[in-house]
Write a protein that holds these residues in place. Structure first.
Motif, PDB file in Angstrom:
ATOM      1  N   ASN A  72      21.292 -61.201  22.739  1.00  0.00           N
ATOM      2  CA  ASN A  72      22.364 -60.216  22.944  1.00  0.00           C
ATOM      3  C   ASN A  72      22.652 -59.417  21.675  1.00  0.00           C
ATOM      4  OD1 ASN A  72      22.603 -60.774  25.619  1.00  0.00           O
ATOM      5  ND2 ASN A  72      24.222 -62.310  25.356  1.00  0.00           N
ATOM      6  N   ALA A  73      22.595 -60.087  20.532  1.00  0.00           N
ATOM      7  CA  ALA A  73      22.802 -59.365  19.258  1.00  0.00           C
ATOM      8  C   ALA A  73      21.699 -58.313  19.071  1.00  0.00           C
ATOM      9  CB  ALA A  73      22.806 -60.347  18.095  1.00  0.00           C
ATOM     10  N   HIS A  74      20.473 -58.665  19.446  1.00  0.00           N
ATOM     11  CA  HIS A  74      19.361 -57.700  19.329  1.00  0.00           C
ATOM     12  C   HIS A  74      19.516 -56.553  20.339  1.00  0.00           C
ATOM     13  CE1 HIS A  74      17.534 -60.799  16.785  1.00  0.00           C
ATOM     14  NE2 HIS A  74      16.676 -59.883  16.381  1.00  0.00           N
ATOM     15  N   LYS A  75      20.051 -56.876  21.515  1.00  0.00           N
ATOM     16  CA  LYS A  75      20.276 -55.806  22.507  1.00  0.00           C
ATOM     17  C   LYS A  75      21.349 -54.846  22.017  1.00  0.00           C
ATOM     18  CE  LYS A  75      18.891 -58.017  26.858  1.00  0.00           C
ATOM     19  NZ  LYS A  75      19.366 -58.615  28.115  1.00  0.00           N
ATOM     20  N   LEU A  76      22.389 -55.425  21.423  1.00  0.00           N
ATOM     21  CA  LEU A  76      23.492 -54.596  20.920  1.00  0.00           C
ATOM     22  C   LEU A  76      22.982 -53.649  19.832  1.00  0.00           C
ATOM     23  CD1 LEU A  76      26.596 -54.147  21.018  1.00  0.00           C
ATOM     24  CD2 LEU A  76      26.784 -55.797  19.148  1.00  0.00           C
ATOM     25  N   LEU A  77      22.227 -54.215  18.912  1.00  0.00           N
ATOM     26  CA  LEU A  77      21.662 -53.378  17.848  1.00  0.00           C
ATOM     27  C   LEU A  77      20.799 -52.258  18.456  1.00  0.00           C
ATOM     28  CD1 LEU A  77      20.042 -54.752  14.607  1.00  0.00           C
ATOM     29  CD2 LEU A  77      19.198 -52.731  15.724  1.00  0.00           C
ATOM     30  N   SER A  78      19.987 -52.617  19.442  1.00  0.00           N
ATOM     31  CA  SER A  78      19.113 -51.618  20.083  1.00  0.00           C
ATOM     32  C   SER A  78      19.933 -50.518  20.731  1.00  0.00           C
ATOM     33  CB  SER A  78      18.240 -52.276  21.158  1.00  0.00           C
ATOM     34  OG  SER A  78      17.533 -53.347  20.601  1.00  0.00           O
ATOM     35  N   SER A  79      21.089 -50.894  21.298  1.00  0.00           N
ATOM     36  CA  SER A  79      21.905 -49.900  21.995  1.00  0.00           C
ATOM     37  C   SER A  79      22.518 -48.906  21.009  1.00  0.00           C
ATOM     38  CB  SER A  79      22.998 -50.573  22.830  1.00  0.00           C
ATOM     39  OG  SER A  79      23.967 -51.124  21.956  1.00  0.00           O
ATOM     40  N   GLU A  80      22.651 -49.338  19.742  1.00  0.00           N
ATOM     41  CA  GLU A  80      23.173 -48.408  18.732  1.00  0.00           C
ATOM     42  C   GLU A  80      22.086 -47.474  18.211  1.00  0.00           C
ATOM     43  OE1 GLU A  80      24.973 -50.751  15.584  1.00  0.00           O
ATOM     44  OE2 GLU A  80      26.037 -51.937  17.077  1.00  0.00           O
ATOM     45  N   LEU A  81      20.857 -47.806  18.557  1.00  0.00           N
ATOM     46  CA  LEU A  81      19.719 -47.121  17.929  1.00  0.00           C
ATOM     47  C   LEU A  81      18.935 -46.260  18.908  1.00  0.00           C
ATOM     48  CD1 LEU A  81      18.465 -47.420  15.047  1.00  0.00           C
ATOM     49  CD2 LEU A  81      16.992 -49.203  16.008  1.00  0.00           C
TER      50      LEU A  81
END
Ligand code: ASP
Ligand code: MG
Length: 418
Positions: A69-78
């Motif tokens: 989920n942390a990686h998904k969140l980061l991806s959503s910012e990018l």
């Protein structure tokens, strides 16, 4: 072809990944092969999951989901919507594979389990970086390091099968013309195609292996410091950036504990005469440090301070001399428990060894040798090593310490201090 390695700090959040994208954009006139580590502290978090997976599978699955989920969140910012959707699908697949592994695994081999779990960190970071490069219109191509880095089954500290790796690397990149290749540091596969890892901080080593196999003229390791310094700039005001280092000098410095690059990195690049640049991903104008086949360099004195050292003093119980057989036995025991000797010295009846303090291993050494020797142990010491020393530096650096032991060679002086 040039090889770029980006460590965990260089991809720690969305801005950091944008910055990596700009570095690649500014430097891709030749084909670039990018090696990336896991994001920030992901590897540490995965190590904790390995431990909990042995006790409570559901807890481990939940912890893994948090990482995803942390990686998904980061991806959503990018990433834009379409690319983000693709990534989410991939991450869901990785989660299913992970859960499946925990459900089906019967092995109790901690190191095997470690490598299957901890390898996920680099998979996640490399997938995100690859998608981001595509988003900024760079022609990126993702490769699984499993296909490239061939190793034995010495899990957590796997040894490279050089001939197989070279062949795999050359074959794998043959069809990739002029694209930016993105792969993972630190991970590889054994002959059964199970994940192996190369030891903590091993991504530098991966980059060096690829540079060697591809005969690349240059490898650049992008770091959060400007390059190699004469001392740790966080601890020593006198630290200066070094412009050029020979391979030999770089190996010496890493041996004494300078945390420039992973100690295994130099050999493969030295063997293929590849220049290693250590540069800052923050200050791109600074050219950093070049490590290569340089001769006749005048080195300024450099200082390496290693903390958490232990000094063992061995003496023979009946007051007889310490002979070569005794010494051999002691050294062999350190080898058996893979505890590297940082410094040693002998007198007629004593043998003194300085090593890193490693919980568990220090006790093993005591247990293995206390039948034959009287052993004293002094903890919480430091090892100060000065290369290319002069009297002023020695006085300045040692004046606030008590010296337990010292050793001098032509180029290096070392002190065990407290
Ligand atoms: N991610 C791995 C570690 O943290 C490898 C590396 O960063 O070089 O040890
Ligand atoms: Mg790292």
């Amino acid at each position: 072809m040039k090889i770029f390695k980006f460590g965990g700090a260089s991809v720690k959040d969305a801005d950091a990944i944008r910055n990596v994208g700009s570095i690649i954009q500014n430097n891709c006139e030749d084909q670039v092969f990018v090696v990336v580590s896991a994001i920030g502290k992901t590897t540490n978090a995965l190590e904790k999951i390995v431990a909990s997976s042995l006790q409570n599978i559901d807890f481990a699955k939940n912890q893994f989901l948090e990482i995803i989920n942390a990686h998904k969140l980061l991806s959503s910012e990018l990433l834009e919507e379409v690319l983000l959707k693709k990534i989410e699908v991939k991450f869901d697949e990785i989660t299913i594979q992970f859960n499946d592994f925990l459900d089906k695994n019967e092995s109790k081999n901690y190191n095997f389990i470690y490598d299957q779990i901890v390898s996920k960190g680099e998979l996640l970071s490399s997938i995100i970086l690859n998608q981001y490069l595509l988003q900024i219109n760079l022609d990126a191509f993702w490769l699984n390091a499993k296909q490239l880095i061939k190793t034995d089954s010495n899990y957590t500290d796997a040894n490279i099968l050089w001939a197989e790796t070279k062949q795999a690397v050359i074959e794998s990149i043959k069809p990739i013309k002029n694209q930016i290749i993105v792969t993972q540091g630190f991970i590889g596969a054994n002959t059964e195609m199970l994940y192996t890892t190369l030891g903590r901080e091993g991504s530098d080593y991966t980059a060096a292996i690829l540079a060697h196999c591809l005969d690349a003229p240059e490898l650049t390791i992008w770091k959060d410091v400007k390059g190699v310094y004469t001392a740790d700039p966080k601890k020593f005001e006198s630290a200066q950036l070094v412009e050029k280092l020979s391979y030999k000098e770089a190996i010496e410095l890493t041996f004494y504990g300078a945390q420039i690059i992973h100690p295994k990195t130099i050999k493969p690049i030295q063997n293929s005469n590849c220049i290693l640049n250590v540069r800052s991903f923050i200050d791109q104008d600074c050219k950093g440090t070049q490590i290569g086949n340089f001769e006749n360099i005048e080195y300024a004195p450099s200082i390496v301070l290693k903390e958490e050292q232990i000094l063992y003093t061995f003496s023979v119980k009946d007051f007889s001399f310490l002979n070569e057989n005794n010494l051999g036995k002691i050294i062999e025991t350190f080898g058996k428990y893979s505890l590297r000797i940082n410094l040693m010295q002998n007198t007629a009846i004593q043998f003194i060894v300085c090593t890193d303090s490693k919980i568990g291993k220090n006790e093993q050494i005591l247990e293995a040798l206390s039948n034959d020797f009287e052993i004293e142990m002094q903890k919480d010491l430091k090892l100060l090593s000065i290369r290319h020393y002069n009297q002023d530096i020695i006085e300045r650096e040692t004046k606030n310490y008590n010296i337990f032991l010292q050793q001098k060679t032509e180029k290096t002086v070392q002190y065990v201090i407290v």
